[in-house]
Design a protein around this motif. Structure first.
Motif, PDB file in Angstrom:
ATOM      1  N   SER A  21     -16.929  65.428  -3.349  1.00 18.30           N
ATOM      2  CA  SER A  21     -16.113  64.612  -2.456  1.00 18.30           C
ATOM      3  C   SER A  21     -16.969  64.118  -1.302  1.00 18.30           C
ATOM      4  O   SER A  21     -17.908  64.812  -0.888  1.00 18.30           O
ATOM      5  CB  SER A  21     -14.943  65.430  -1.891  1.00 18.30           C
ATOM      6  OG  SER A  21     -14.110  65.900  -2.915  1.00 18.30           O
ATOM      7  N   CYS A  22     -16.641  62.950  -0.810  1.00 16.60           N
ATOM      8  CA  CYS A  22     -17.355  62.390   0.338  1.00 16.60           C
ATOM      9  C   CYS A  22     -16.346  61.662   1.218  1.00 16.60           C
ATOM     10  O   CYS A  22     -15.683  60.733   0.751  1.00 16.60           O
ATOM     11  CB  CYS A  22     -18.444  61.434  -0.132  1.00 16.60           C
ATOM     12  SG  CYS A  22     -19.277  60.559   1.215  1.00 16.60           S
ATOM     13  N   THR A  23     -16.262  62.081   2.456  1.00 11.98           N
ATOM     14  CA  THR A  23     -15.345  61.467   3.408  1.00 11.98           C
ATOM     15  C   THR A  23     -16.133  60.670   4.434  1.00 11.98           C
ATOM     16  O   THR A  23     -17.094  61.185   5.025  1.00 11.98           O
ATOM     17  CB  THR A  23     -14.498  62.536   4.104  1.00 11.98           C
ATOM     18  OG1 THR A  23     -13.747  63.250   3.112  1.00 11.98           O
ATOM     19  CG2 THR A  23     -13.533  61.908   5.096  1.00 11.98           C
ATOM     20  N   ILE A  24     -15.711  59.434   4.625  1.00 12.61           N
ATOM     21  CA  ILE A  24     -16.356  58.543   5.584  1.00 12.61           C
ATOM     22  C   ILE A  24     -15.530  58.499   6.867  1.00 12.61           C
ATOM     23  O   ILE A  24     -14.298  58.510   6.822  1.00 12.61           O
ATOM     24  CB  ILE A  24     -16.539  57.133   4.973  1.00 12.61           C
ATOM     25  CG1 ILE A  24     -17.442  56.259   5.846  1.00 12.61           C
ATOM     26  CG2 ILE A  24     -15.197  56.450   4.734  1.00 12.61           C
ATOM     27  CD1 ILE A  24     -17.885  54.977   5.162  1.00 12.61           C
ATOM     28  N   THR A  54     -13.472  47.745  -1.352  1.00 15.52           N
ATOM     29  CA  THR A  54     -12.499  46.674  -1.165  1.00 15.52           C
ATOM     30  C   THR A  54     -11.762  46.336  -2.468  1.00 15.52           C
ATOM     31  O   THR A  54     -10.538  46.176  -2.450  1.00 15.52           O
ATOM     32  CB  THR A  54     -13.189  45.415  -0.631  1.00 15.52           C
ATOM     33  OG1 THR A  54     -14.288  45.081  -1.484  1.00 15.52           O
ATOM     34  CG2 THR A  54     -13.704  45.664   0.778  1.00 15.52           C
ATOM     35  N   PHE A  55     -12.469  46.280  -3.588  1.00 12.38           N
ATOM     36  CA  PHE A  55     -11.862  45.857  -4.848  1.00 12.38           C
ATOM     37  C   PHE A  55     -11.726  46.987  -5.876  1.00 12.38           C
ATOM     38  O   PHE A  55     -11.009  46.843  -6.851  1.00 12.38           O
ATOM     39  CB  PHE A  55     -12.657  44.710  -5.474  1.00 12.38           C
ATOM     40  CG  PHE A  55     -12.714  43.492  -4.611  1.00 12.38           C
ATOM     41  CD1 PHE A  55     -13.878  43.131  -3.955  1.00 12.38           C
ATOM     42  CD2 PHE A  55     -11.588  42.701  -4.438  1.00 12.38           C
ATOM     43  CE1 PHE A  55     -13.933  42.013  -3.147  1.00 12.38           C
ATOM     44  CE2 PHE A  55     -11.631  41.575  -3.634  1.00 12.38           C
ATOM     45  CZ  PHE A  55     -12.806  41.235  -2.987  1.00 12.38           C
ATOM     46  N   GLY A  56     -12.435  48.094  -5.650  1.00 12.46           N
ATOM     47  CA  GLY A  56     -12.309  49.218  -6.568  1.00 12.46           C
ATOM     48  C   GLY A  56     -13.163  49.146  -7.810  1.00 12.46           C
ATOM     49  O   GLY A  56     -13.099  50.036  -8.665  1.00 12.46           O
ATOM     50  N   LYS A  74      -8.395  55.708  -0.396  1.00 13.99           N
ATOM     51  CA  LYS A  74      -8.697  55.077   0.886  1.00 13.99           C
ATOM     52  C   LYS A  74      -7.854  55.645   2.013  1.00 13.99           C
ATOM     53  O   LYS A  74      -8.262  55.631   3.169  1.00 13.99           O
ATOM     54  CB  LYS A  74      -8.542  53.572   0.783  1.00 13.99           C
ATOM     55  CG  LYS A  74      -9.575  52.925  -0.134  1.00 13.99           C
ATOM     56  CD  LYS A  74      -9.594  51.413  -0.006  1.00 13.99           C
ATOM     57  CE  LYS A  74     -10.122  50.984   1.332  1.00 13.99           C
ATOM     58  NZ  LYS A  74     -10.252  49.511   1.443  1.00 13.99           N
ATOM     59  N   SER A  75      -6.669  56.149   1.682  1.00 10.48           N
ATOM     60  CA  SER A  75      -5.820  56.738   2.726  1.00 10.48           C
ATOM     61  C   SER A  75      -6.474  57.986   3.323  1.00 10.48           C
ATOM     62  O   SER A  75      -6.185  58.362   4.461  1.00 10.48           O
ATOM     63  CB  SER A  75      -4.444  57.086   2.168  1.00 10.48           C
ATOM     64  OG  SER A  75      -4.526  58.145   1.226  1.00 10.48           O
ATOM     65  N   TYR A  80     -14.618  60.253  -4.609  1.00  9.38           N
ATOM     66  CA  TYR A  80     -14.804  61.426  -5.460  1.00  9.38           C
ATOM     67  C   TYR A  80     -15.754  61.091  -6.612  1.00  9.38           C
ATOM     68  O   TYR A  80     -15.760  59.961  -7.111  1.00  9.38           O
ATOM     69  CB  TYR A  80     -13.472  61.888  -6.048  1.00  9.38           C
ATOM     70  CG  TYR A  80     -12.430  62.185  -5.011  1.00  9.38           C
ATOM     71  CD1 TYR A  80     -11.472  61.231  -4.670  1.00  9.38           C
ATOM     72  CD2 TYR A  80     -12.396  63.419  -4.354  1.00  9.38           C
ATOM     73  CE1 TYR A  80     -10.506  61.493  -3.710  1.00  9.38           C
ATOM     74  CE2 TYR A  80     -11.436  63.680  -3.393  1.00  9.38           C
ATOM     75  CZ  TYR A  80     -10.498  62.716  -3.076  1.00  9.38           C
ATOM     76  OH  TYR A  80      -9.550  62.983  -2.122  1.00  9.38           O
ATOM     77  N   LEU A  81     -16.509  62.084  -7.034  1.00  5.70           N
ATOM     78  CA  LEU A  81     -17.337  61.948  -8.228  1.00  5.70           C
ATOM     79  C   LEU A  81     -17.005  63.110  -9.156  1.00  5.70           C
ATOM     80  O   LEU A  81     -17.369  64.253  -8.889  1.00  5.70           O
ATOM     81  CB  LEU A  81     -18.828  61.952  -7.891  1.00  5.70           C
ATOM     82  CG  LEU A  81     -19.761  61.722  -9.078  1.00  5.70           C
ATOM     83  CD1 LEU A  81     -19.612  60.291  -9.596  1.00  5.70           C
ATOM     84  CD2 LEU A  81     -21.212  62.006  -8.706  1.00  5.70           C
TER      85      LEU A  81
END
Length: 121
Positions: A21-24, A54-56, A74-75, A80-81
Motif C-alpha cells: 500500500s502507498c498513501t500520498i 486521473t483516468f485509472g 482515491k478517497s 495498492y499493488l
C-alpha cells in the motif's frame, strides 16, 4: 510537500502473495501517475506498475504482467499493488513513486522510503 508512505512488504515463499500500500499526502498536478518500481542492490531500477490517478489506466512491466495488479482508492489517497504467484526474482526493495509520466522508475518526482519484499524458493 508531497509525501508517500508505503506499507506491506515482508517475506513470503515462492507462489505466495503480498499486498503493498502507498498513501500520498496530497494530489497535485505533478502526481497524475502513481506506481511502483523496484531495485536490487547493484542493479538498475525496474518499473513494476503505474496507474493514472486521473483516468485509472494502468501499465505493467513485462516481468509482472498477469501476476501483479495495481489499483487505487482515491478517497483514501492510496494505491495498492497486489502481488500474486511471487517468484524469487521478485525479491527487491519496492518504492512507491508519483510523477507526471507513465515511466516512474527514472522520472518520478516523489518517492517513498521503500519496503523490502523477499521471496524464498
Amino acid at each position: 510537500q508531497v509525501q508517500l508512505v508505503e506499507s506491506g512488504g515482508g517475506s513470503v515463499q515462492a507462489g505466495g502473495s503480498l499486498r503493498l500500500s502507498c498513501t500520498i499526502s496530497q494530489y497535485t498536478d505533478r502526481t497524475n501517475f502513481m506506481g511502483w518500481f523496484r531495485q536490487v542492490s547493484g542493479k538498475e531500477r525496474e518499473g513494476v506498475a503505474t496507474i493514472s490517478t486521473t483516468f485509472g489506466g494502468t501499465l505493467y512491466g513485462d516481468s509482472v504482467k498477469g501476476r501483479f495488479t495495481i489499483s487505487q482508492d482515491k478517497s483514501k489517497h492510496t494505491v495498492y499493488l497486489q502481488m500474486n504467484s511471487l517468484l524469487p526474482e521478485d525479491t527487491a526493495m519496492y518504492y512507491c513513486a508519483a510523477g507526471d509520466m507513465w515511466e516512474l522508475a527514472s522520472t518520478s518526482r516523489y518517492r517513498g522510503q521503500g519496503t523490502q519484499v523477499t521471496v524464498s524458493s
